[in-house]
Design an enzyme around this catalytic site. Sequence first.
Site, short mmCIF file in Angstrom:
data_model
loop_
_atom_site.label_atom_id
_atom_site.label_comp_id
_atom_site.label_asym_id
_atom_site.label_seq_id
_atom_site.Cartn_x
_atom_site.Cartn_y
_atom_site.Cartn_z
N LYS A 92 0.81 -1.22 0.00
CA LYS A 92 0.00 0.00 0.00
C LYS A 92 0.85 1.28 0.00
O LYS A 92 0.45 2.30 -0.54
CB LYS A 92 -0.93 0.02 1.22
CG LYS A 92 -1.93 -1.11 1.26
CD LYS A 92 -3.18 -0.74 0.53
CE LYS A 92 -4.25 -1.81 0.42
NZ LYS A 92 -4.22 -2.97 1.27
N GLU A 114 -9.88 5.83 3.08
CA GLU A 114 -10.65 4.73 3.66
C GLU A 114 -9.66 3.63 3.99
O GLU A 114 -8.58 3.55 3.41
CB GLU A 114 -11.66 4.21 2.63
CG GLU A 114 -11.09 3.21 1.59
CD GLU A 114 -10.02 3.77 0.66
OE1 GLU A 114 -9.92 5.01 0.54
OE2 GLU A 114 -9.26 2.97 0.08
N SER A 381 1.92 -9.84 -0.77
CA SER A 381 1.56 -8.41 -0.71
C SER A 381 1.82 -7.76 0.64
O SER A 381 2.00 -6.55 0.73
CB SER A 381 0.09 -8.24 -1.09
OG SER A 381 -0.74 -9.10 -0.31
C1 LIG Z 1 -5.05 -4.10 1.19
C2 LIG Z 1 -4.33 -5.36 1.03
C3 LIG Z 1 -4.67 -6.26 -0.01
C4 LIG Z 1 -5.85 -6.08 -0.92
O1 LIG Z 1 -5.83 -4.93 -1.71
P1 LIG Z 1 -5.47 -4.94 -3.25
O2 LIG Z 1 -5.75 -3.55 -3.67
O3 LIG Z 1 -6.32 -5.95 -3.92
O4 LIG Z 1 -4.03 -5.29 -3.35
C5 LIG Z 1 -3.89 -7.39 -0.18
N1 LIG Z 1 -2.85 -7.64 0.63
C6 LIG Z 1 -2.51 -6.82 1.65
C7 LIG Z 1 -1.35 -7.18 2.51
C8 LIG Z 1 -3.24 -5.65 1.87
O5 LIG Z 1 -2.90 -4.85 2.89
#
Ligand SMILES: *Cc1c(COP(=O)(O)O)cnc(C)c1O
Length: 400
Positions: A92, A114, A381
């Site tokens: 993010k 948000e 992620s």
């Molecule tokens: C917010 C988040 C997601 C989901 O959001 P995307 O916009 O689909 O990437 C996935 N993994 C983590 C670690 C997140 O914080």
Amino acid sequence: MSIVQLPDERGYFGTYGGMYVPETLMAPLNDLAREYESARKDPAFSTELASLLKDYVGRPSPLYRAEGLTRHLGGATLYLKREDLLHTGAHKINNAIGQILLAKRMGKKRVIAETGAGQHGVATATVAAKFGCECVIYMGEVDMKRQALNVARMKFLGATVVPVKVGQRTLKEAVNEAMRDWVTNIRSTHYILGTAYGSHPYPAMVRDFQRIIGDEARAQILEKEGRLPDHIIACVGGGSNAIGIFTAFVPDTQVALTGVEAGGRAIVPGEHAARFAGGSLGVLQGTRSYILQDDNGQILNTHSISAGLDYAAVGPEHAYLREIGRASYAYATDDEALEAFRLLCKIEGIIPALESSHAVAHAMKIAPTLGSDKIVIVNLSGRGDKDVQQAAQFVGMELP
Ligand SMILES: *Cc1c(COP(=O)(O)O)cnc(C)c1O
């Protein structure tokens, strides 16, 4: 393929996307699109962004060959793109840094956002602290409970966290409140939307700020293996980490791209957040895409073990990539994600976010079916520190 040239100037990826917003938001959104276009072409903007991504965020993130997991699954070689190692713990921050620089260019000293799992709220509060901006984060009351640690982080970083107490009290309602704030305070405020969703220009802009994930991964795998991977797997909430790693590989049609949605408890209405498995075309919060709705167009409740995937709609570019057959979408259930979470902890010494665990779960399904000459990259992620308490509850772990 010229797919990455999309959207068109009205914000459409094929028939998906667009600008479905109240009249009052058209002017600020068009201003934002113009500002973003000029920033993109400004070498000073790119230089500052690159420097912050390197020294503040910690890029490039490693591409790690997961030998323990590969051996355990007995098939394709698995690599993890380590977005979990970034400052604040998830991808993010890539987008938040890009957008705070835009806010600065536009002379806006107040930012709002948000948040679902709290990761985007933390990323936004972080860059707001660094750039001396006032920061207000909207978060559903239910999400505040399950992500209390992230609420504390945002508060220490100087943000005001506003609990949203209407509807299902999760991400969708938080987005509504943020949009309401933006309409009211448009002159002073930039809305740092956290995923590749919403009205144009957000889906394209967030994609562009996240595409560094795939640009790096592509160069890293070529250096390590001398060739492109066979599969890329990423979890899909709004879709930003997935589109971030997919984009660099879209022209390489031999690379299979798979997005993994939240299958929750089961694919029955209200029990999951798999928009492609249980949704249909509609309009929600500024864009036209796949959404979870009933026959009357009422938005359905959603459920996922991971707050970050618990959203009723998916980014329009994913709907487009799926329609043209360039990407495919699967889902993993809560139980499968939790199993993947535990396996990665034990076998690799990496605690993944519950969101990312959905991508790992899908890799666990396909890797054993592939030959050892195949290469799979999983986008990790985020890290799971925020999730350990919830995971402990789920598995019935006794805590002091
Ligand atoms: C917010 C988040 C997601 C989901 O959001 P995307 O916009 O689909 O990437 C996935 N993994 C983590 C670690 C997140 O914080």
